[in-house]
Design an enzyme around this catalytic site. Structure first.
Site, PDB file in Angstrom:
ATOM      1  N   LYS A  96       0.831  -1.202   0.000  1.00  0.00           N
ATOM      2  CA  LYS A  96       0.000   0.000   0.000  1.00  0.00           C
ATOM      3  C   LYS A  96       0.876   1.267   0.000  1.00  0.00           C
ATOM      4  O   LYS A  96       2.090   1.189   0.053  1.00  0.00           O
ATOM      5  CB  LYS A  96      -0.946  -0.020   1.208  1.00  0.00           C
ATOM      6  CG  LYS A  96      -1.866  -1.243   1.239  1.00  0.00           C
ATOM      7  CD  LYS A  96      -2.799  -1.262   0.069  1.00  0.00           C
ATOM      8  CE  LYS A  96      -3.905  -2.299   0.049  1.00  0.00           C
ATOM      9  NZ  LYS A  96      -3.743  -3.578   0.676  1.00  0.00           N
TER      10      LYS A  96
HETATM   11  C1  LIG Z   1      -9.711  -3.555  -0.833  1.00  0.00           C
HETATM   12  C2  LIG Z   1      -9.053  -4.177   0.358  1.00  0.00           C
HETATM   13  N1  LIG Z   1      -9.750  -4.273   1.498  1.00  0.00           N
HETATM   14  C3  LIG Z   1      -9.202  -4.808   2.610  1.00  0.00           C
HETATM   15  C4  LIG Z   1      -7.904  -5.277   2.602  1.00  0.00           C
HETATM   16  C5  LIG Z   1      -7.357  -5.917   3.845  1.00  0.00           C
HETATM   17  O1  LIG Z   1      -6.308  -5.192   4.359  1.00  0.00           O
HETATM   18  P1  LIG Z   1      -5.189  -5.917   5.283  1.00  0.00           P
HETATM   19  O2  LIG Z   1      -4.356  -6.760   4.376  1.00  0.00           O
HETATM   20  O3  LIG Z   1      -4.428  -4.751   5.839  1.00  0.00           O
HETATM   21  O4  LIG Z   1      -5.899  -6.694   6.307  1.00  0.00           O
HETATM   22  C6  LIG Z   1      -7.148  -5.196   1.447  1.00  0.00           C
HETATM   23  C7  LIG Z   1      -5.758  -5.688   1.437  1.00  0.00           C
HETATM   24  O5  LIG Z   1      -5.148  -5.985   0.462  1.00  0.00           O
HETATM   25  C8  LIG Z   1      -7.718  -4.628   0.281  1.00  0.00           C
HETATM   26  O6  LIG Z   1      -7.041  -4.532  -0.855  1.00  0.00           O
END
Ligand SMILES: Cc1ncc(COP(=O)(O)O)c(C=O)c1O
Length: 412
Positions: free
Chosen positions: A201
């Site tokens: 990210k």
């Molecule tokens: C659109 C979206 N929502 C939620 C998440 C979940 O985030 P995390 O990996 O920090 O738990 C991601 C992670 O890639 C994502 O791309």
């Protein structure tokens, strides 16, 4: 079988790859200041629940123009916190997009509620507000738009609908830190906005996430939820000299450490430079792909400034003799670390089994999925990396593109 001849043999056929080493589709960017910030915390008294958490939350809230920011141990935990704070429970429905990572829909399930998918707009692949309206029932309590690839969803019609029907909008902006919608920063618009700090990210804390909101009641619930449902934090108790605490609701340990928050704070200082670089890369890609046959650059709405977490290229499959998988493999063989975002959520085995999906329910998302390839996109890409990607796409697609029917007719 090749249709057009090309002077360069594809690496997948034993030719020389465009580059010697694999270029990943995403990569973190860590500098000496980040390392020093982490080391400083490791030497301090507070590894977790300490002052860096407040500092990071305050700086983050200020950056996105929200009153409150509450840090979580991941974007997924942050989504869970937001779904809980929105009051989702058994019997409720929440509408979201199938064109996302499964975590967006899973957080609805964590609360015992039902995720209802609505199809996406053909251009941005973001939730189509008309499809959302068509899926509303008396059980709908929330809508979860996702800013796919970093392009903000069309929030105004969704927020208007929510206002009329008394729904909570939880925007999953895991891709969109630094993006703008109609001149306003993402993070300041929905009832709650969720971010992820996974290493691919814009800003990373290793694992981590954040919820921003303007509502004090949501912020308070989010803080308790991430801390076992306890009404005070360890540092508050230490400062007040009291041992008493009360668990007032059922929560989790979803806290983000001070080590992670120090990294996040340091990364936040470089966020603008990161966004500028991503926008430069996207501009260069799109200018090149507009000149190439049978590929389509992502479209950008007139009233948004995307954050370009991903660069999803679309293939005009009717113009190719091969499938997306062949093009994907050929690009990997050229050492371009392509990826695909996303397998529509309802097509995962869990969702098929639990809800009886079999494909065909969301034709726009499913049709787009067949044609998508995410190209490398991260701050640390050098100009020659960008040119390698463009060269590889040109090389691979030129090998397999069918002759333009209009040109063939002219020749005959
Ligand atoms: C659109 C979206 N929502 C939620 C998440 C979940 O985030 P995390 O990996 O920090 O738990 C991601 C992670 O890639 C994502 O791309």
């Amino acid at each position: 079988m090749r249709v057009t001849s090309t002077t360069q043999a594809l690496a997948v056929d034993g030719g020389c790859p465009v580059r010697k080493t694999m270029l990943p589709y995403g990569h973190q960017s860590i500098d000496e200041n980040d390392i020093q910030a982490v080391v400083d915390v490791l030497r301090s008294d507070w590894l977790t629940t300490g002052p860096k958490v407040d500092e990071f939350e305050e700086a983050f809230a200020a950056y996105v123009g929200a009153k409150y920011a509450v840090a979580f141990s991941s974007g997924t935990a942050a989504l869970h916190g937001a779904a809980f704070s929105a009051g989702l429970k058994g019997g409720d429905e929440a509408i979201t997009t199938p064109m996302t990572f499964a975590a967006t829909a899973n957080c609805v399930l964590y609360q015992g509620a039902r995720p209802v998918f609505a199809d996406v707009c053909a251009d941005t692949l973001n939730l189509d507000p008309e499809q959302v309206a068509a899926r509303l029932t008396s059980r709908t309590r929330a809508v979860l738009p996702v800013d796919y690839a970093g392009h903000p969803a069309d929030l105004d019609p969704i927020l208007e609908l929510a206002e009329r029907r008394g729904l909570i909008v939880i925007e999953d902006a895991s891709h969109a830190l630094g993006a703008e919608y109609k001149g306003r920063p993402i993070g300041s618009l929905a009832h709650m906005t969720v971010f992820s700090f996974h290493p691919v990210k814009h800003l990373t804390t290793g694992e981590g996430g954040m919820v921003t909101t303007d509502r004090a009641d949501f912020a308070e619930t989010l803080r308790k939820f991430r801390n076992h449902g306890i009404s005070s934090e360890a540092r508050q108790r230490q400062q007040s000299g009291s041992w008493r605490y009360d668990m007032v609701m059922l929560g989790f340990n979803y806290r983000l450490t001070d080590v992670a928050c120090a990294l996040g704070l340091s990364q936040l200082k470089r966020l603008d430079a990161n966004l500028t670089r991503r926008r430069e890369i996207a501009a260069r890609y799109s200018a090149a792909f507009r000149e190439m046959p049978a590929v389509l650059a992502p479209s950008v709405g007139p009233d948004v400034k995307p954050a370009w977490h991903l660069y999803p290229l679309r293939l005009d499959l009717a113009r190719f003799q091969v499938h997306r998988t062949d093009i994907f493999r050929a690009l990997r063989a050229e050492n371009i670390g392509v990826n695909v975002h996303y397998i529509p959520v309802h097509l995962h085995a869990y969702y098929r089994d639990a809800f009886g999906y079999h494909g065909g329910e969301y034709p726009v998302a499913e049709g787009a999925y067949d044609r998508l390839i995410s190209l490398p996109m991260f701050q640390g890409m050098r100009d020659d990396d960008v040119e390698d990607v463009i060269h590889a796409v040109a090389k691979v697609t030129a090998s397999w593109v069918k002759p333009d029917p209009a040109a063939v007719m002219k020749e005959n």
